[in-house]
Design a protein around this motif. Structure first.
Motif, PDB file in Angstrom:
ATOM      1  N   VAL A 385       0.861  -1.188   0.000  1.00  0.00           N
ATOM      2  CA  VAL A 385       0.000   0.000   0.000  1.00  0.00           C
ATOM      3  C   VAL A 385       0.894   1.234   0.000  1.00  0.00           C
ATOM      4  O   VAL A 385       1.730   1.408   0.886  1.00  0.00           O
ATOM      5  CB  VAL A 385      -0.927   0.021   1.232  1.00  0.00           C
ATOM      6  CG1 VAL A 385      -1.683   1.342   1.291  1.00  0.00           C
ATOM      7  CG2 VAL A 385      -1.900  -1.140   1.169  1.00  0.00           C
ATOM      8  N   ARG A 386       0.748   2.060  -1.029  1.00  0.00           N
ATOM      9  CA  ARG A 386       1.544   3.300  -1.125  1.00  0.00           C
ATOM     10  C   ARG A 386       0.748   4.423  -0.465  1.00  0.00           C
ATOM     11  O   ARG A 386      -0.252   4.888  -0.987  1.00  0.00           O
ATOM     12  CB  ARG A 386       1.841   3.639  -2.580  1.00  0.00           C
ATOM     13  CG  ARG A 386       2.829   4.806  -2.733  1.00  0.00           C
ATOM     14  CD  ARG A 386       3.399   4.838  -4.146  1.00  0.00           C
ATOM     15  NE  ARG A 386       2.389   5.183  -5.123  1.00  0.00           N
ATOM     16  CZ  ARG A 386       2.162   6.420  -5.566  1.00  0.00           C
ATOM     17  NH1 ARG A 386       2.893   7.421  -5.097  1.00  0.00           N
ATOM     18  NH2 ARG A 386       1.239   6.655  -6.472  1.00  0.00           N
ATOM     19  N   MET A 387       1.215   4.821   0.722  1.00  0.00           N
ATOM     20  CA  MET A 387       0.513   5.830   1.496  1.00  0.00           C
ATOM     21  C   MET A 387       1.075   7.209   1.181  1.00  0.00           C
ATOM     22  O   MET A 387       2.282   7.423   1.226  1.00  0.00           O
ATOM     23  CB  MET A 387       0.648   5.531   2.995  1.00  0.00           C
ATOM     24  CG  MET A 387      -0.219   6.424   3.875  1.00  0.00           C
ATOM     25  SD  MET A 387      -0.172   5.904   5.611  1.00  0.00           S
ATOM     26  CE  MET A 387      -0.867   4.257   5.501  1.00  0.00           C
ATOM     27  N   ILE A 388       0.184   8.145   0.848  1.00  0.00           N
ATOM     28  CA  ILE A 388       0.564   9.523   0.527  1.00  0.00           C
ATOM     29  C   ILE A 388      -0.115  10.429   1.541  1.00  0.00           C
ATOM     30  O   ILE A 388      -1.341  10.503   1.608  1.00  0.00           O
ATOM     31  CB  ILE A 388       0.127   9.908  -0.899  1.00  0.00           C
ATOM     32  CG1 ILE A 388       0.768   8.959  -1.921  1.00  0.00           C
ATOM     33  CG2 ILE A 388       0.492  11.357  -1.187  1.00  0.00           C
ATOM     34  CD1 ILE A 388       0.288   9.186  -3.335  1.00  0.00           C
ATOM     35  N   ALA A 389       0.683  11.090   2.366  1.00  0.00           N
ATOM     36  CA  ALA A 389       0.158  11.974   3.414  1.00  0.00           C
ATOM     37  C   ALA A 389       0.366  13.421   3.000  1.00  0.00           C
ATOM     38  O   ALA A 389       1.483  13.835   2.705  1.00  0.00           O
ATOM     39  CB  ALA A 389       0.839  11.701   4.747  1.00  0.00           C
ATOM     40  N   SER A 390      -0.713  14.167   2.946  1.00  0.00           N
ATOM     41  CA  SER A 390      -0.661  15.596   2.633  1.00  0.00           C
ATOM     42  C   SER A 390      -1.304  16.334   3.811  1.00  0.00           C
ATOM     43  O   SER A 390      -2.513  16.602   3.812  1.00  0.00           O
ATOM     44  CB  SER A 390      -1.406  15.876   1.319  1.00  0.00           C
ATOM     45  OG  SER A 390      -1.389  17.258   1.035  1.00  0.00           O
ATOM     46  N   LEU A 391      -0.479  16.600   4.831  1.00  0.00           N
ATOM     47  CA  LEU A 391      -0.967  17.164   6.084  1.00  0.00           C
ATOM     48  C   LEU A 391      -0.684  18.656   6.115  1.00  0.00           C
ATOM     49  O   LEU A 391       0.469  19.080   5.996  1.00  0.00           O
ATOM     50  CB  LEU A 391      -0.287  16.463   7.270  1.00  0.00           C
ATOM     51  CG  LEU A 391      -0.357  14.923   7.252  1.00  0.00           C
ATOM     52  CD1 LEU A 391       0.323  14.349   8.478  1.00  0.00           C
ATOM     53  CD2 LEU A 391      -1.801  14.438   7.166  1.00  0.00           C
ATOM     54  N   ALA A 392      -1.728  19.452   6.227  1.00  0.00           N
ATOM     55  CA  ALA A 392      -1.569  20.910   6.237  1.00  0.00           C
ATOM     56  C   ALA A 392      -0.852  21.336   7.523  1.00  0.00           C
ATOM     57  O   ALA A 392      -1.182  20.872   8.618  1.00  0.00           O
ATOM     58  CB  ALA A 392      -2.932  21.586   6.143  1.00  0.00           C
ATOM     59  N   PRO A 393       0.162  22.184   7.393  1.00  0.00           N
ATOM     60  CA  PRO A 393       0.883  22.622   8.585  1.00  0.00           C
ATOM     61  C   PRO A 393       0.081  23.671   9.366  1.00  0.00           C
ATOM     62  O   PRO A 393      -0.817  24.340   8.839  1.00  0.00           O
ATOM     63  CB  PRO A 393       2.165  23.214   8.009  1.00  0.00           C
ATOM     64  CG  PRO A 393       1.772  23.695   6.662  1.00  0.00           C
ATOM     65  CD  PRO A 393       0.730  22.739   6.160  1.00  0.00           C
ATOM     66  N   ALA A 419     -10.262  -2.654   1.690  1.00  0.00           N
ATOM     67  CA  ALA A 419     -11.046  -2.445   0.471  1.00  0.00           C
ATOM     68  C   ALA A 419     -10.175  -2.522  -0.775  1.00  0.00           C
ATOM     69  O   ALA A 419     -10.667  -2.864  -1.863  1.00  0.00           O
ATOM     70  CB  ALA A 419     -11.746  -1.083   0.538  1.00  0.00           C
ATOM     71  N   MET A 420      -8.876  -2.213  -0.651  1.00  0.00           N
ATOM     72  CA  MET A 420      -7.951  -2.282  -1.799  1.00  0.00           C
ATOM     73  C   MET A 420      -7.268  -3.639  -1.893  1.00  0.00           C
ATOM     74  O   MET A 420      -6.417  -3.839  -2.775  1.00  0.00           O
ATOM     75  CB  MET A 420      -6.869  -1.200  -1.670  1.00  0.00           C
ATOM     76  CG  MET A 420      -7.391   0.219  -1.717  1.00  0.00           C
ATOM     77  SD  MET A 420      -6.061   1.441  -1.768  1.00  0.00           S
ATOM     78  CE  MET A 420      -5.270   1.138  -0.191  1.00  0.00           C
ATOM     79  N   GLY A 421      -7.596  -4.564  -0.993  1.00  0.00           N
ATOM     80  CA  GLY A 421      -6.892  -5.844  -1.002  1.00  0.00           C
ATOM     81  C   GLY A 421      -5.440  -5.688  -0.581  1.00  0.00           C
ATOM     82  O   GLY A 421      -4.570  -6.445  -1.026  1.00  0.00           O
ATOM     83  N   TYR A 422      -5.192  -4.687   0.283  1.00  0.00           N
ATOM     84  CA  TYR A 422      -3.840  -4.389   0.782  1.00  0.00           C
ATOM     85  C   TYR A 422      -2.857  -4.142  -0.363  1.00  0.00           C
ATOM     86  O   TYR A 422      -1.686  -4.504  -0.290  1.00  0.00           O
ATOM     87  CB  TYR A 422      -3.321  -5.527   1.684  1.00  0.00           C
ATOM     88  CG  TYR A 422      -4.089  -5.638   2.976  1.00  0.00           C
ATOM     89  CD1 TYR A 422      -3.805  -4.803   4.050  1.00  0.00           C
ATOM     90  CD2 TYR A 422      -5.121  -6.568   3.108  1.00  0.00           C
ATOM     91  CE1 TYR A 422      -4.524  -4.905   5.238  1.00  0.00           C
ATOM     92  CE2 TYR A 422      -5.844  -6.670   4.287  1.00  0.00           C
ATOM     93  CZ  TYR A 422      -5.551  -5.832   5.359  1.00  0.00           C
ATOM     94  OH  TYR A 422      -6.243  -5.914   6.521  1.00  0.00           O
ATOM     95  N   ARG A 423      -3.357  -3.498  -1.428  1.00  0.00           N
ATOM     96  CA  ARG A 423      -2.489  -3.181  -2.574  1.00  0.00           C
ATOM     97  C   ARG A 423      -3.104  -1.981  -3.298  1.00  0.00           C
ATOM     98  O   ARG A 423      -4.240  -2.057  -3.759  1.00  0.00           O
ATOM     99  CB  ARG A 423      -2.377  -4.355  -3.523  1.00  0.00           C
ATOM    100  CG  ARG A 423      -1.469  -4.123  -4.729  1.00  0.00           C
ATOM    101  CD  ARG A 423      -1.534  -5.299  -5.681  1.00  0.00           C
ATOM    102  NE  ARG A 423      -1.176  -6.545  -5.039  1.00  0.00           N
ATOM    103  CZ  ARG A 423       0.075  -6.993  -4.912  1.00  0.00           C
ATOM    104  NH1 ARG A 423       1.072  -6.279  -5.409  1.00  0.00           N
ATOM    105  NH2 ARG A 423       0.312  -8.135  -4.315  1.00  0.00           N
ATOM    106  N   GLY A 424      -2.371  -0.847  -3.375  1.00  0.00           N
ATOM    107  CA  GLY A 424      -2.890   0.326  -4.060  1.00  0.00           C
ATOM    108  C   GLY A 424      -2.397   1.603  -3.406  1.00  0.00           C
ATOM    109  O   GLY A 424      -1.375   1.613  -2.696  1.00  0.00           O
ATOM    110  N   GLU A 425      -3.115   2.687  -3.645  1.00  0.00           N
ATOM    111  CA  GLU A 425      -2.706   4.000  -3.166  1.00  0.00           C
ATOM    112  C   GLU A 425      -3.707   4.499  -2.127  1.00  0.00           C
ATOM    113  O   GLU A 425      -4.911   4.543  -2.376  1.00  0.00           O
ATOM    114  CB  GLU A 425      -2.628   4.983  -4.339  1.00  0.00           C
ATOM    115  CG  GLU A 425      -2.187   6.382  -3.928  1.00  0.00           C
ATOM    116  CD  GLU A 425      -2.074   7.302  -5.131  1.00  0.00           C
ATOM    117  OE1 GLU A 425      -1.126   7.133  -5.901  1.00  0.00           O
ATOM    118  OE2 GLU A 425      -2.949   8.168  -5.291  1.00  0.00           O
ATOM    119  N   LEU A 426      -3.190   4.874  -0.943  1.00  0.00           N
ATOM    120  CA  LEU A 426      -3.997   5.385   0.153  1.00  0.00           C
ATOM    121  C   LEU A 426      -3.542   6.807   0.442  1.00  0.00           C
ATOM    122  O   LEU A 426      -2.362   7.030   0.751  1.00  0.00           O
ATOM    123  CB  LEU A 426      -3.840   4.499   1.389  1.00  0.00           C
ATOM    124  CG  LEU A 426      -4.560   4.948   2.668  1.00  0.00           C
ATOM    125  CD1 LEU A 426      -6.054   5.059   2.417  1.00  0.00           C
ATOM    126  CD2 LEU A 426      -4.283   3.978   3.810  1.00  0.00           C
TER     127      LEU A 426
END
Length: 528
Positions: A385-393, A419-426
């Motif tokens: 799972v490729r996790m992309i975090a965009s957290l506003a400072p 839901a992604m079958g532990y494979r995809g972009e989160l």
């Protein structure tokens, strides 16, 4: 042995160069001498022949004098006798554009006939000259016009031998050869001596130093002697050896530094391994705690449901028992009613005890949403799972219970990964909730729509949610993953946490395009 070979090679090279130079000098001298002598011979013979032609011309006053053989033949014989170099004389008459031989003396091969161009030049008072070098006796052939009554009526041709000059050239060549040989010998001996003194000895000393350096004595320096080029070579060699010594010294220093760094690195790696093991233990402990909190929240939700579903019937039963007890009943029946009433009260107490023991503390506090998101995301163990975090400072703190919020976020992240079958972009996004999500399906409404809120988005690339399941997402025990072990309590817990915090819970989804859960939580204020 190598030095002797080098010296012999230098000597042979110098001798070969001397021989080549002498050969070139001989060829040059031979060519220059021959040309100079031949030019001098030509001028000399031409001058002599012009004098002879002048004498003949003075004896001819009319054209008929050309045919006076009794007079002209002795004159030509005297001229040939006085000038031994003349091999033959020929007197010719011009008539009708041609040249006819009238008188001839001496011997020699047949002369070339005069061409029309030659006759025109002679009629114009020009002297013709030609060289015959095909035979053993090389000859100059001169043709001079003869005038009578101011008109060119004929010509005198003479053949001059240049054998005297050839002998002079040969004698000079012999002298030049002897001088050249002597010059080669003297030059070679001189060059040999100079090479021996100026080149061989300095080179031998330089080679000796190089051999000793090659054997390991890098502290030696080459002697500065000999010609300028040898001294420059020795100086460059010494500079190179100095740089080599400096480089070796620097190498030793670097090797010591590298060894020290290796030892230091080994210690740091060992410490890092220990710290990594501790971090792994901490992560495992955090995962267990999060799992316990999630289980506890699910159990609390289930307890609340049980308290609601079982408490009401028990309360009704308890009320009916009270009414029955106030009625006139036999003592035996009253005694049984007291037993039943005691057991009902006991059941109610057990249910309340379970509810109190599983309820999560809902008292809000100032919580950093980005911090809790980071902690919950770190607990997800899904390498694909490729996790992309965009957290506003610099987001303001929110009003929530940190433990409950942690379970809420972990539930949403876990559901998205499943839901992604532990494979995809989160994708995880935090921001201020400044706009309304009109297209989203509302799961929990806000108690105060005007309150400033911070928004969390959890967006996956999974299979999406069917439309018929939207209204049942937060119902206890409703799940679309029965085969995967889903309990249907995760989103029910999320709904309870969001509702207790006074926030909003929304979802947007389409089958095959993934889902996005939106959580809006109120900003912390002193009044709270």
């Amino acid at each position: 042995m190598n030095r002797l070979r080098l010296f012999n090679a230098i000597v042979v090279s110098m001798l070969m160069a001397g021989i080549v130079l002498v050969a070139l000098a001989l060829a040059t001298v031979h060519t220059l001498n021959r040309r100079v002598i031949e030019a001098a011979a030509a001028r000399n013979r031409q001058a002599e022949f012009l004098l002879a032609a002048s004498a003949v011309s003075r004896s001819i006053t009319r054209r008929e004098d050309l045919h006076n053989s009794r007079r002209m033949k002795p004159l030509l014989a005297d001229i040939q006798h006085l000038r031994p170099g003349i091999r033959a004389l020929e007197l010719m008459e011009f008539a009708s554009g041609t040249a006819k031989s009238v008188i001839r003396t001496g011997h020699g091969g047949p002369d070339r006939e005069l061409s029309a161009g030659d006759i025109r030049q002679l009629l114009a008072n020009k002297v013709l000259s030609d060289f015959e070098g095909a035979g053993t006796d090389r000859l100059w052939v001169f043709t001079v016009p003869i005038e009578a009554d101011g008109t060119v009526v004929g010509a005198l041709r003479g053949r001059f031998s240049v054998s005297k000059y050839d002998q002079l050239i040969e004698a000079q060549e012999q002298v030049a050869k002897q001088v050249a040989v002597a010059a080669v010998v003297v030059t070679s001996l001189t060059m040999l001596l100079l090479v021996r003194i100026q080149l061989h000895r300095p080179i031998a000393r330089l080679l000796g130093t190089m051999e000793q350096v090659r054997s390991g004595r890098i502290e030696l320096e080459a002697p500065m002697s000999g010609p300028l080029e040898i001294r420059r070579l020795a100086d460059n060699f010494n500079q190179m050896m100095a740089q080599l010594r400096a480089a070796m010294s620097e190498k030793e220093t670097l090797m010591k530094e590298v060894q020290g760094w290796n030892e230091h690195l080994e210690k740091r790696v060992a410490q890092a391994v220990l710290e990594l093991d501790r971090e792994k233990d901490n992560v495992a402990a955090a995962q267990l705690a999060a799992q316990r909190n999630s289980n506890l929240a699910a159990l609390g939700e289930m307890s609340a449901i049980m308290a609601h579903e079982l408490g009401n019937p028990l309360n009704a039963m308890y009320g009916r028992l009270q009414l029955m007890k106030s009625s006139a009943l036999p003592d035996e029946s009253v005694r049984h009613l007291d037993v039943i009433k005691a057991q009902v009260a006991r059941m109610s107490d057990v249910i309340q005890h379970i509810l109190k023991s599983t309820r999560v503390d809902g008292r809000p506090a100032a919580v950093d949403l980005n911090e809790v998101v980071g902690e919950a995301a770190a607990l997800l163990q899904a390498p694909d799972v490729r996790m992309i975090a965009s957290l506003a400072p610099e987001l303001p703190p929110i009003a929530a219970n940190k433990t409950s919020l942690h379970g809420l976020i972990l539930n949403l992240i876990t559901n998205a990964a499943q839901a992604m079958g532990y494979r995809g972009e989160l994708r995880l996004t935090t921001e201020m909730a400044e706009t309304e999500e009109r297209e989203a399906h509302v799961l929990v409404k806000s108690a105060s729509p005007t309150t400033p809120m911070v928004r969390l988005r959890v967006q996956d690339s999974g299979v999406g949610i069917p439309d018929h399941a939207m209204d049942k997402l937060c119902e206890p025990f409703f799940t679309t993953r029965h085969d995967e072990g889903g309990t249907g309590l995760g989103l029910a817990v999320c709904r309870r946490v969001v509702a207790s915090a006074g926030g909003r819970l929304l979802v947007t989804s389409a089958p095959g395009k993934g889902s996005t859960f939106i959580v809006d939580l109120p900003v912390w204020t002193d009044e709270r």
